[in-house]
Scaffold this active site. Structure first.
Site, short mmCIF file in Angstrom:
data_model
loop_
_atom_site.label_atom_id
_atom_site.label_comp_id
_atom_site.label_asym_id
_atom_site.label_seq_id
_atom_site.Cartn_x
_atom_site.Cartn_y
_atom_site.Cartn_z
N ASN A 9 0.88 -1.17 0.00
CA ASN A 9 0.00 0.00 0.00
C ASN A 9 0.92 1.21 0.00
O ASN A 9 1.44 1.62 1.04
CB ASN A 9 -0.90 -0.02 1.24
CG ASN A 9 -1.86 1.16 1.28
OD1 ASN A 9 -1.84 2.03 0.41
ND2 ASN A 9 -2.70 1.20 2.30
N ARG A 93 -2.90 -2.20 -3.20
CA ARG A 93 -4.06 -1.34 -3.06
C ARG A 93 -3.96 -0.26 -4.12
O ARG A 93 -2.96 0.45 -4.21
CB ARG A 93 -4.10 -0.69 -1.68
CG ARG A 93 -5.30 0.24 -1.50
CD ARG A 93 -5.10 1.22 -0.38
NE ARG A 93 -6.25 2.12 -0.23
CZ ARG A 93 -6.21 3.30 0.36
NH1 ARG A 93 -5.08 3.75 0.86
NH2 ARG A 93 -7.29 4.04 0.46
N HIS A 181 -12.72 3.32 -0.17
CA HIS A 181 -12.46 2.48 1.01
C HIS A 181 -13.14 1.13 0.90
O HIS A 181 -13.47 0.48 1.89
CB HIS A 181 -12.93 3.19 2.29
CG HIS A 181 -12.18 4.45 2.60
ND1 HIS A 181 -12.80 5.59 3.07
CD2 HIS A 181 -10.87 4.76 2.48
CE1 HIS A 181 -11.90 6.55 3.24
NE2 HIS A 181 -10.72 6.07 2.89
N GLU A 368 -7.54 -4.29 5.52
CA GLU A 368 -7.51 -4.19 4.07
C GLU A 368 -6.42 -5.07 3.47
O GLU A 368 -6.59 -5.63 2.38
CB GLU A 368 -7.28 -2.73 3.67
CG GLU A 368 -8.41 -1.80 4.05
CD GLU A 368 -8.00 -0.35 4.16
OE1 GLU A 368 -8.46 0.45 3.34
OE2 GLU A 368 -7.22 -0.04 5.08
#
Length: 387
Positions: A9, A93, A181, A368
């Site tokens: 990320n 991500r 999100h 996540e």
């Protein structure tokens, strides 16, 4: 550890990472979680194992000035830690997938080219997400990569929830409400049947509250509406972003104050929200500790906007069965029938509403990175897809 999947990320000044061991069943095992922060200033690598024990906390060479340098440092640390272990795949991500990507996708040059066109819609995140993909391609050219989008979970919402009320010929270019999100909300939806089965198939509002903040309305575990829209500027007041804003204000910035497009972008993405109101900080913790009136005003406005947005999503759902916070800065709404249990809240319990509460309130930490690992494993055939 023989084989592992890497989850990245990437941000403007940090690179968060997780290494997951290849599972023998459907459950990934976290081997390491950490980040390189201070990229370009005072870079530092920190990491913990799956139990929370410290693995590393060390300064890096000042030459680590960008994402590529950070990835080189991470690769060196992983080699020292795991020796000849194979990287089976890398999951990333990626904030914006646009209208074209309704789910995780394998990275190809064509995919990268299409994702670059979305940089103006997510300038704080998209450039750095894609730079990490390019850096991995250079360092590990034979390792497959998967892009996991924050917008994908919201695809399939009702047409009225995705609509931007502008002329059709303009909207045909991809102008619609996307929501963000999504990896966080998807994870919460996946664990609700186990953590809170009594509300998992009901009407649930999930609050992802942090520097970037949003709300999502779930029905039967599916996203039906969201507080963010075409970009990540809408909805709730955030650390440096204003949230919902009268479009006439933006026109005034151009026409009345003579600001350039670059000036307005900087203002909306980096100088507004909690920071703009308080003039002190974009961090809620700093504002709560401050005795300055403007700090109090910023906190009050955040809570006011959150309550207002929650009310709107409750109307969309026709009432709510549960309210879930992914972090601890939320406040339950008594008028929705939620009776907060102060003792459960103080001891940081998962359920923070009283047993007899008409609607329930929960605090469920999001994950996540695990969601990205699941998608990467499923898409690359490393594990069976979770149902």
């Amino acid at each position: 550890m023989d084989d592992y999947a890497l989850v990245l990320n990437a941000g403007s000044s940090s690179l968060k990472f997780c290494a997951f061991a290849r599972p023998s069943d459907a459950a990934w095992r976290l081997e390491a979680r950490g980040q390189i922060e201070g990229i370009g200033t005072s870079p530092r690598l920190s990491a913990k194992d799956g139990t929370g024990a410290r693995l590393a906390d060390q300064p890096l060479d000042a030459g680590v000035r960008d994402g590529k340098g950070a990835l080189d440092s991470l690769a060196a640390w992983l080699r020292s830690r795991y020796g000849g272990a194979r990287v089976l795949g890398v999951g990333h991500r990626v904030v914006h997938g646009g209208a074209a990507y309704a789910g995780p996708t394998g990275v190809t040059p064509k995919v990268l080219e299409e994702l670059r066109t979305l940089i103006p819609l997510a300038p704080l995140h998209q450039p750095y997400n894609l730079a990490a993909i390019e850096a991995v391609s250079e360092r590990l050219p034979g390792v497959p990569q998967v892009a996991c989008f924050d917008t994908s979970f919201h695809r399939g919402q009702p047409a009225v929830a995705e609509l931007v009320p502008l002329p059709r010929e303009i909207c045909r270019s991809g102008l619609q409400r996307y929501g963000f999100h999504g990896l966080s909300y998807e994870y919460i939806a996946s664990v609700l049947p186990e953590v809170a089965p009594e509300i998992a198939r009901g009407r649930v509002i999930v609050a992802h509250l942090g520097s970037g903040a949003s709300l999502c309305a779930l029905r039967n575990g599916k996203s039906v509406d969201h507080s963010l829209g075409f970009t990540a500027l809408d909805g709730l007041c955030m650390g440096t972003r204003p949230g919902a804003l009268d479009p006439g204000v933006v026109l005034y910035l151009f026409q009345g104050l003579g600001l350039s497009a670059s000036d307005v972008e900087t203002l909306l993405y980096k100088k507004s929200g909690l920071l703009g109101i308080s003039g002190i900080s974009n961090d809620m913790r700093d504002l709560l500790d401050s005795k300055e009136p403007d700090a109090r005003l910023a906190v009050d406005y955040f809570v006011y906007r959150a309550a207002r947005e929650i009310g709107g999503l409750a109307a969309v759902l026709g009432g709510i069965d549960g309210l879930v916070f992914t972090a601890g800065i939320g406040e339950a709404c008594a008028w929705l029938g939620i009776e907060l249990d102060p003792e459960a809240n103080a001891r940081k319990g998962a359920r923070i509403s009283k047993p007899g509460s008409k609607a329930q309130a929960w605090v469920i930490p999001t994950n996540e990175e695990l969601m990205i690992a699941r998608h990467t494993g499923a898409l690359l055939g490393l594990v069976e897809a979770r149902v």
